[in-house]
Enzyme design. Structure first.
Site, PDB file in Angstrom:
ATOM      1  N   CYS A  46     -19.649 -30.616 -51.429  1.00 25.83           N
ATOM      2  CA  CYS A  46     -18.705 -31.744 -51.436  1.00 25.83           C
ATOM      3  C   CYS A  46     -18.647 -32.501 -52.757  1.00 25.83           C
ATOM      4  O   CYS A  46     -17.559 -32.772 -53.277  1.00 25.83           O
ATOM      5  CB  CYS A  46     -19.067 -32.747 -50.336  1.00 25.83           C
ATOM      6  N   CYS A  72     -24.193 -30.113 -49.830  1.00 27.49           N
ATOM      7  CA  CYS A  72     -23.180 -31.122 -50.153  1.00 27.49           C
ATOM      8  C   CYS A  72     -23.398 -31.724 -51.533  1.00 27.49           C
ATOM      9  O   CYS A  72     -22.493 -31.774 -52.359  1.00 27.49           O
ATOM     10  CB  CYS A  72     -23.182 -32.223 -49.098  1.00 27.49           C
ATOM     11  N   LYS A  80     -17.557 -30.373 -55.909  1.00 28.31           N
ATOM     12  CA  LYS A  80     -16.196 -29.923 -55.582  1.00 28.31           C
ATOM     13  C   LYS A  80     -15.183 -31.050 -55.753  1.00 28.31           C
ATOM     14  O   LYS A  80     -14.138 -30.880 -56.397  1.00 28.31           O
ATOM     15  CB  LYS A  80     -16.186 -29.380 -54.149  1.00 28.31           C
ATOM     16  N   ALA A 114     -10.054 -16.853 -47.757  1.00 34.70           N
ATOM     17  CA  ALA A 114      -8.990 -17.815 -47.489  1.00 34.70           C
ATOM     18  C   ALA A 114      -9.539 -19.029 -46.749  1.00 34.70           C
ATOM     19  O   ALA A 114      -8.804 -19.751 -46.087  1.00 34.70           O
ATOM     20  CB  ALA A 114      -7.880 -17.163 -46.668  1.00 34.70           C
ATOM     21  N   SER A 115     -10.862 -19.247 -46.873  1.00 33.98           N
ATOM     22  CA  SER A 115     -11.497 -20.412 -46.262  1.00 33.98           C
ATOM     23  C   SER A 115     -11.150 -21.662 -47.060  1.00 33.98           C
ATOM     24  O   SER A 115     -10.534 -21.593 -48.130  1.00 33.98           O
ATOM     25  CB  SER A 115     -13.012 -20.229 -46.269  1.00 33.98           C
ATOM     26  N   TYR A 116     -11.564 -22.827 -46.561  1.00 32.48           N
ATOM     27  CA  TYR A 116     -11.310 -24.051 -47.322  1.00 32.48           C
ATOM     28  C   TYR A 116     -12.054 -24.020 -48.651  1.00 32.48           C
ATOM     29  O   TYR A 116     -11.566 -24.537 -49.660  1.00 32.48           O
ATOM     30  CB  TYR A 116     -11.655 -25.301 -46.507  1.00 32.48           C
ATOM     31  N   ASP A 167     -25.290 -27.456 -40.068  1.00 30.13           N
ATOM     32  CA  ASP A 167     -24.632 -26.148 -40.134  1.00 30.13           C
ATOM     33  C   ASP A 167     -25.427 -25.036 -39.478  1.00 30.13           C
ATOM     34  O   ASP A 167     -24.864 -23.989 -39.125  1.00 30.13           O
ATOM     35  CB  ASP A 167     -24.390 -25.759 -41.597  1.00 30.13           C
ATOM     36  N   LEU A 200      -9.838 -21.914 -51.055  1.00 24.32           N
ATOM     37  CA  LEU A 200      -8.624 -22.582 -51.519  1.00 24.32           C
ATOM     38  C   LEU A 200      -8.932 -23.808 -52.368  1.00 24.32           C
ATOM     39  O   LEU A 200      -8.201 -24.101 -53.326  1.00 24.32           O
ATOM     40  CB  LEU A 200      -7.749 -22.955 -50.320  1.00 24.32           C
ATOM     41  N   GLU A 201      -9.998 -24.528 -52.037  1.00 26.57           N
ATOM     42  CA  GLU A 201     -10.374 -25.680 -52.870  1.00 26.57           C
ATOM     43  C   GLU A 201     -10.767 -25.230 -54.278  1.00 26.57           C
ATOM     44  O   GLU A 201     -10.337 -25.822 -55.272  1.00 26.57           O
ATOM     45  CB  GLU A 201     -11.518 -26.454 -52.215  1.00 26.57           C
ATOM     46  N   HIS A 246       3.383 -51.121 -47.104  1.00 27.90           N
ATOM     47  CA  HIS A 246       4.461 -50.567 -47.917  1.00 27.90           C
ATOM     48  C   HIS A 246       4.268 -50.926 -49.385  1.00 27.90           C
ATOM     49  O   HIS A 246       3.904 -52.056 -49.698  1.00 27.90           O
ATOM     50  CB  HIS A 246       5.805 -51.124 -47.420  1.00 27.90           C
ATOM     51  N   GLU A 301       1.817 -45.114 -44.438  1.00 26.30           N
ATOM     52  CA  GLU A 301       2.783 -45.760 -43.539  1.00 26.30           C
ATOM     53  C   GLU A 301       3.705 -44.742 -42.884  1.00 26.30           C
ATOM     54  O   GLU A 301       4.334 -45.035 -41.859  1.00 26.30           O
ATOM     55  CB  GLU A 301       3.610 -46.810 -44.288  1.00 26.30           C
TER      56      GLU A 301
END
Length: 523
Positions: free
Chosen positions: A91, A86, A94, A226-228, A359, A231-232, A497, A502
């Site tokens: 993380c 991480c 990234k 095509a994992s996260y 993991d 794509l990230e 708002h 919301e």
């Protein structure tokens, strides 16, 4: 190894837990045993988020704790410091590179708001990489300081088991150290998978272990997977104006809600990321000019094609770091299919005093916050008279693609499989963030849906949000879902708002109704 273990046994064969520097192998162990050095209540193997959290918590509870951690360089030679995936190659870097790409988009929007921005806008990879890497190094140092402050002993050694209470650690220099403890926690995490059956994959490809530590821009990049992670990475590379292609064998974001996953991919395609769908690479060759020639096959037609890239990034999954721990020596059971360690609800392995978190453990979400909480709770159960178990249900997460995807709870597919289509109600809406209006941004994929039980009071089973700041939006609603919120309760919640969040408390249209779910106006 057997000789080392034997050297640690005292009179009457009673085991004495000690630490020895084994300069002379077994004889060195015998000398260390005679010296009577320190022992540990807890030994943690792995200096990532979960392991460090467990170690620090145990130390806070007054126990003597040691952490061993060693980073094997990637095939491309990338190495890093304490903190695990991480902090170093996950993380943190990234998200910072994702933020870099978002800033580029904001700069493009700026002239709509009256800012005069000089054109063309250029990005300096080297400057960004240096800033990101400096922040990561500061976190490495911070972890070292925290361990020292809590009197946790840190060893930069590669550990493997001798028996259920003892590991042998080998330093970079080759020096061996024996460490023993009453309890041992395995928190070694995982590393990216290489498709070693593909010619040139190991020699010329990189992974997420390398991309954040590149000193020069990767240039034209092929991301395979095509994992996260895939794509990230493709998302932020496209966002800083690099020619980026994703090659995917099957579906995007396997394990996530597939309607949301398709929308993520649609947004990326419409914003410049190219996709080669249903394709698999078969060969990579380096050309005389240093570029990479990639050959791939279309799985549907069987036709082959080639392309030229500067960088090939493998993002095809991860493998747990269990292979070199000598687990079979002590009887720790693993899943033979994925090499993950089998644990029970208390994180206990097949050996009662050995535990696994994060993991590396079978059936656990590969997420930093779950590893951290699991580590803390484990330490509290071992040393703090607690019986609280980690709850792995309704864990929120976010995929930091250009349009972020946050989710918590069941996907629509999982809800239908578990409860049946007739017992599920899905409320949904397409909305346009206020921030997109003046800049005339396309909001076609900004979408939110709530998956509920159909029977009153319509318990919320899952929430899925695609839009800006998805992590911030999802985190708050995760608490409600964790506490058993119903659809009626969410609808009685007053929204803030004008915000994107919301839109969740305004979900009135169900898929079953067939009505247009596009939001118009403020109501």
């Amino acid at each position: 190894m057997a000789a080392m273990a034997a050297a640690l046994r005292g009179p009457g064969r009673r085991f004495r837990w000690r630490t020895q520097a084994l300069a002379g192998g077994a004889r060195g162990a015998a000398r260390g045993a005679a010296a009577g050095q320190q022992d540990y209540d807890l030994l943690v193997i792995g200096g990532g988020s979960g392991g460090l959290a467990c170690a620090k918590e145990a130390a806070q509870l007054g126990r003597k704790v040691a952490v061993v951690d060693y980073v094997e360089p990637s095939p491309q030679g990338t190495r890093w410091g304490l903190g695990g995936t991480c902090v170093n190659v996950g993380c943190i870097p990234k998200k910072l590179m994702h933020q870099t790409a978002l800033l580029g988009g904001m700069i493009q929007d700026a002239h709509h708001y009256g800012w005069e921005v000089a054109q063309p806008i250029r990005h300096d990879w080297r400057k960004m990489a240096e800033a990101v890497q400096n922040h990561v190094k500061s976190l490495n140092w911070g972890h070292r300081v925290q361990l020292q402050d809590r009197k946790v002993k840190y060893f930069n050694i590669k550990a493997s088991f001798i028996n259920k209470h003892t590991v042998c650690g080998i330093a970079k220099s080759g020096k061996e150290t024996l460490l023993s403890a009453d309890h041992i926690v395995i928190a070694t995490g995982g590393r990216p998978r290489y498709p070693t059956h593909i010619e040139g994959a190991l020699e010329y490809g990189i992974t997420s272990d390398d991309i954040f530590w590149l000193k020069e821009s990767p240039g034209k990049t092929l991301v395979v997977g095509a994992s996260y992670v895939a794509l990230e990475c493709a998302g932020f590379l496209t966002g800083i104006k690099l020619d980026t292609t994703v090659m995917m064998r099957s579906i995007p974001l396997r394990g996530f809600d597939q309607q949301m996953s398709s929308l993520v991919m649609e947004h990326m395609e419409s914003h410049g990321t190219q996709f080669l769908k249903g394709c698999i690479p078969t060969c990579i060759r380096r050309l005389p000019d240093g570029q990479l020639q990639v050959t791939w096959e279309d799985r549907t037609s069987g036709k082959k094609d080639t392309g030229i890239f500067d960088t090939v990034l493998w993002a095809i999954g991860r493998i747990p770091e269990t292979r070199n721990l000598n687990l079979e020596e002590v009887g720790v059971n693993i899943n033979p299919e994925n090499q993950k360690i089998i644990v029970d609800a208390q994180e206990v392995t097949s050996v009662p005093n050995i535990y696994a978190i994060g993991d590396v453990a079978e059936g656990r979400p590969e997420l930093t916050p779950t590893a951290i909480m699991a580590g803390k709770l484990l330490a509290q159960r071992l040393f703090g008279q607690s019986s609280d178990l980690m709850d792995y249900n309704n864990v929120p997460t976010t995929v930091f693609t250009p349009l972020e995807y946050g989710c918590v709870g069941l996907s629509e597919e999982e809800a239908v499989a578990r409860h049946g289509q007739e017992h599920i109600e899905v409320y949904h809406a397409y909305y346009k963030p206020l921030e997109f209006t003046v800049a005339e941004r396309d909001a076609s994929q900004c979408y939110v849906k709530m998956v509920c039980l159909r029977e009153s009071p319509q318990l919320v089973l899952g929430l899925h949000f695609l839009g800006p700041n998805a992590g911030e939006v999802t985190q708050g609603f995760a608490l409600g879902i964790k506490c058993g919120a119903s659809y009626a309760q969410v609808m009685r919640t007053v929204g803030i708002h004008p915000t994107c969040s919301e839109e969740v408390v305004k979900l009135r249209i169900s898929k079953r109704s067939g009505l247009d779910p596009t939001v118009t106006g403020c109501g």
